[in-house]
Design an enzyme around this catalytic site. Structure first.
Site, PDB file in Angstrom:
ATOM      1  N   GLY A   1       2.421   2.330  10.740  1.00  0.00           N
ATOM      2  CA  GLY A   1       3.386   3.414  10.558  1.00  0.00           C
ATOM      3  C   GLY A   1       4.082   3.826  11.845  1.00  0.00           C
ATOM      4  O   GLY A   1       4.756   4.853  11.886  1.00  0.00           O
TER       5      GLY A   1
ATOM      6  N   GLU B   1      -6.748   4.860   7.761  1.00  0.00           N
ATOM      7  CA  GLU B   1      -6.581   6.273   7.407  1.00  0.00           C
ATOM      8  C   GLU B   1      -7.828   6.812   6.720  1.00  0.00           C
ATOM      9  O   GLU B   1      -8.178   7.984   6.863  1.00  0.00           O
ATOM     10  CB  GLU B   1      -5.325   6.453   6.529  1.00  0.00           C
ATOM     11  CG  GLU B   1      -4.062   6.299   7.373  1.00  0.00           C
ATOM     12  CD  GLU B   1      -2.858   5.751   6.626  1.00  0.00           C
ATOM     13  OE1 GLU B   1      -2.823   5.804   5.389  1.00  0.00           O
ATOM     14  OE2 GLU B   1      -1.930   5.254   7.311  1.00  0.00           O
TER      15      GLU B   1
ATOM     16  N   ASN C   1       0.877  -1.175   0.000  1.00  0.00           N
ATOM     17  CA  ASN C   1       0.000   0.000   0.000  1.00  0.00           C
ATOM     18  C   ASN C   1       0.912   1.222   0.000  1.00  0.00           C
ATOM     19  O   ASN C   1       1.469   1.581   1.038  1.00  0.00           O
ATOM     20  CB  ASN C   1      -0.883  -0.037   1.260  1.00  0.00           C
ATOM     21  CG  ASN C   1      -1.673   1.241   1.454  1.00  0.00           C
ATOM     22  OD1 ASN C   1      -1.763   2.072   0.545  1.00  0.00           O
ATOM     23  ND2 ASN C   1      -2.247   1.421   2.640  1.00  0.00           N
TER      24      ASN C   1
ATOM     25  N   LYS D   1       0.191   4.260  -0.399  1.00  0.00           N
ATOM     26  CA  LYS D   1      -0.446   5.482   0.116  1.00  0.00           C
ATOM     27  C   LYS D   1      -0.193   6.634  -0.869  1.00  0.00           C
ATOM     28  O   LYS D   1      -0.176   6.409  -2.070  1.00  0.00           O
ATOM     29  CB  LYS D   1       0.045   5.767   1.536  1.00  0.00           C
ATOM     30  CG  LYS D   1      -0.123   4.521   2.430  1.00  0.00           C
ATOM     31  CD  LYS D   1       0.065   4.771   3.880  1.00  0.00           C
ATOM     32  CE  LYS D   1      -0.108   3.425   4.622  1.00  0.00           C
ATOM     33  NZ  LYS D   1      -0.009   3.574   6.071  1.00  0.00           N
TER      34      LYS D   1
ATOM     35  N   SER E   1       3.331  -2.167  10.446  1.00  0.00           N
ATOM     36  CA  SER E   1       4.776  -2.268  10.634  1.00  0.00           C
ATOM     37  C   SER E   1       5.342  -3.647  10.316  1.00  0.00           C
ATOM     38  O   SER E   1       6.241  -4.130  11.003  1.00  0.00           O
ATOM     39  CB  SER E   1       5.166  -1.824  12.060  1.00  0.00           C
ATOM     40  OG  SER E   1       4.790  -0.473  12.270  1.00  0.00           O
TER      41      SER E   1
ATOM     42  N   GLY F   1       2.748  -0.977   4.357  1.00  0.00           N
ATOM     43  CA  GLY F   1       2.939   0.399   3.935  1.00  0.00           C
ATOM     44  C   GLY F   1       4.420   0.680   3.722  1.00  0.00           C
ATOM     45  O   GLY F   1       4.987   0.406   2.663  1.00  0.00           O
ATOM     46  N   GLY F   2       5.077   1.184   4.775  1.00  0.00           N
ATOM     47  CA  GLY F   2       6.463   1.654   4.685  1.00  0.00           C
ATOM     48  C   GLY F   2       7.418   0.686   3.991  1.00  0.00           C
ATOM     49  O   GLY F   2       8.194   1.083   3.115  1.00  0.00           O
TER      50      GLY F   2
ATOM     51  N   GLU G   1      -5.577  -4.816  10.708  1.00  0.00           N
ATOM     52  CA  GLU G   1      -4.539  -3.816  10.911  1.00  0.00           C
ATOM     53  C   GLU G   1      -4.801  -3.056  12.208  1.00  0.00           C
ATOM     54  O   GLU G   1      -5.603  -2.115  12.223  1.00  0.00           O
ATOM     55  CB  GLU G   1      -4.529  -2.818   9.754  1.00  0.00           C
ATOM     56  CG  GLU G   1      -4.212  -3.447   8.414  1.00  0.00           C
ATOM     57  CD  GLU G   1      -3.585  -2.423   7.469  1.00  0.00           C
ATOM     58  OE1 GLU G   1      -2.447  -2.660   7.046  1.00  0.00           O
ATOM     59  OE2 GLU G   1      -4.195  -1.397   7.210  1.00  0.00           O
TER      60      GLU G   1
ATOM     61  N   HIS H   1      -9.405   1.245   4.913  1.00  0.00           N
ATOM     62  CA  HIS H   1      -8.127   1.407   5.623  1.00  0.00           C
ATOM     63  C   HIS H   1      -8.328   2.392   6.776  1.00  0.00           C
ATOM     64  O   HIS H   1      -9.130   3.330   6.671  1.00  0.00           O
ATOM     65  CB  HIS H   1      -7.072   1.938   4.643  1.00  0.00           C
ATOM     66  CG  HIS H   1      -5.708   1.965   5.236  1.00  0.00           C
ATOM     67  ND1 HIS H   1      -5.286   2.973   6.074  1.00  0.00           N
ATOM     68  CD2 HIS H   1      -4.678   1.087   5.148  1.00  0.00           C
ATOM     69  CE1 HIS H   1      -4.039   2.714   6.463  1.00  0.00           C
ATOM     70  NE2 HIS H   1      -3.655   1.581   5.914  1.00  0.00           N
TER      71      HIS H   1
HETATM   72  P1  PGA Z   1       2.876   0.257   7.710  1.00  0.00           P
HETATM   73  O1  PGA Z   1       1.430   0.534   7.070  1.00  0.00           O
HETATM   74  O2  PGA Z   1       3.364  -1.046   7.131  1.00  0.00           O
HETATM   75  O3  PGA Z   1       3.711   1.422   7.287  1.00  0.00           O
HETATM   76  O4  PGA Z   1       2.681   0.166   9.190  1.00  0.00           O
HETATM   77  C1  PGA Z   1       0.504  -0.497   6.894  1.00  0.00           C
HETATM   78  C2  PGA Z   1      -0.756   0.028   6.249  1.00  0.00           C
HETATM   79  O5  PGA Z   1      -1.112   1.178   6.506  1.00  0.00           O
HETATM   80  O6  PGA Z   1      -1.428  -0.677   5.476  1.00  0.00           O
END
Ligand code: PGA
Length: 245
Positions: free
Chosen positions: A169, A93, A8, A10, A208, A229-230, A163, A91
């Site tokens: 994050g 967010e 993802n 973002k 994470s 994400g990251g 999640e 998600h």
């Molecule tokens: P992250 O994000 O791996 O950076 O924690 C996961 C996500 O938001 O799907």
């Protein structure tokens, strides 16, 4: 079924970064695990063009409508038309910054699946909800509200992503035991709600996920992959998550 890693991205990367990513990724990816990428919607066509064919491309959100006067929205039908495969829905967010709710997401899940795409439905608790002991009941509510009255025939095209909001994050990952507990709970809700599908639905963990914790997470019985994400932004890290060092 193979483990699945969804990147993802973002609202990150420009078109040059997208090209650089696939130049490195395509060279080393061996399809040990499935790899899907959700870039910004505007980059979908270049992802589709540059990715190796075994990688699938999708979006991070879409409209619950298929066409019409909805300025600024992206239609799931148009995504399918462009060879898209999936959409991430709900998600945290989107829930936090754009007011999405499980009840409202019910319609998006229905439209996305009806259009022949895979819906990756995200659920998860905040830190205060976890500390108040509400995790399992909250996840159950999110699943019931999101999946209520969905046609059983379509649920093969559903993926659930657990999640925990406090792990996204932040560098704080749920321990494999914490994640497995929730995944097993999700599996049992799905199995009682949809006996034919519950056992087969992929349940991904997100929050994470990194090269140094992915193996112990994926070793858990009910963890079928990760939503990342990251660590999906750099080809080297995402390759490592896909089992290609
Ligand atoms: P992250 O994000 O791996 O950076 O924690 C996961 C996500 O938001 O799907």
């Amino acid at each position: 079924m193979k483990k699945l890693l969804i990147g993802n991205w973002k609202m990150n990367k420009n078109s040059h970064d997208v090209a650089e990513f696939f130049k490195s990724f395509n060279e080393k990816y061996t399809v040990k695990r499935d790899a899907w990428i959700a870039a910004q919607a505007i980059h979908f066509p270049i992802v589709e063009e540059l990715k190796t064919p075994s990688v699938k491309a999708g979006l991070q959100n879409c409209s619950e409508h298929i066409e019409g006067a909805y300025t600024g929205e992206v239609s799931p039908r148009s995504l399918k038309d462009m060879n898209g495969h999936f959409v991430i829905l709900g998600h945290s967010e989107r829930r936090q910054f754009f007011g999405e709710t499980s009840r409202g997401l019910n319609a998006k899940i229905r439209t996305v699946i009806n259009e022949g795409l895979v819906a990756v439905y995200c659920v998860g608790e905040t830190l205060s909800e976890r500390e108040a002991g509400l995790t399992l009941s909250l996840i159950e509510d999110q699943i019931h509200q999101g999946l209520n009255d969905q046609s059983k025939a379509n649920l093969e095209n559903l993926i659930i992503a657990y999640e925990p909001v406090w792990a996204i994050g932040t560098g704080k990952t749920a321990t494999p035991d914490q994640a497995q507990e929730v995944h097993a709970h999700i599996r049992s809700i799905l199995t009682s709600k949809f006996p034919a599908f519950g056992g087969k639905t992929r349940i991904l963990y997100g929050g994470s996920v990194k090269p140094d914790n992915v193996e112990e997470l994926l070793a858990q019985k009910d963890i079928d992959g990760g939503l990342v994400g990251g660590a999906s932004l750099k080809a080297k890290d995402f390759l490592a998550l896909c089992g290609d060092k």
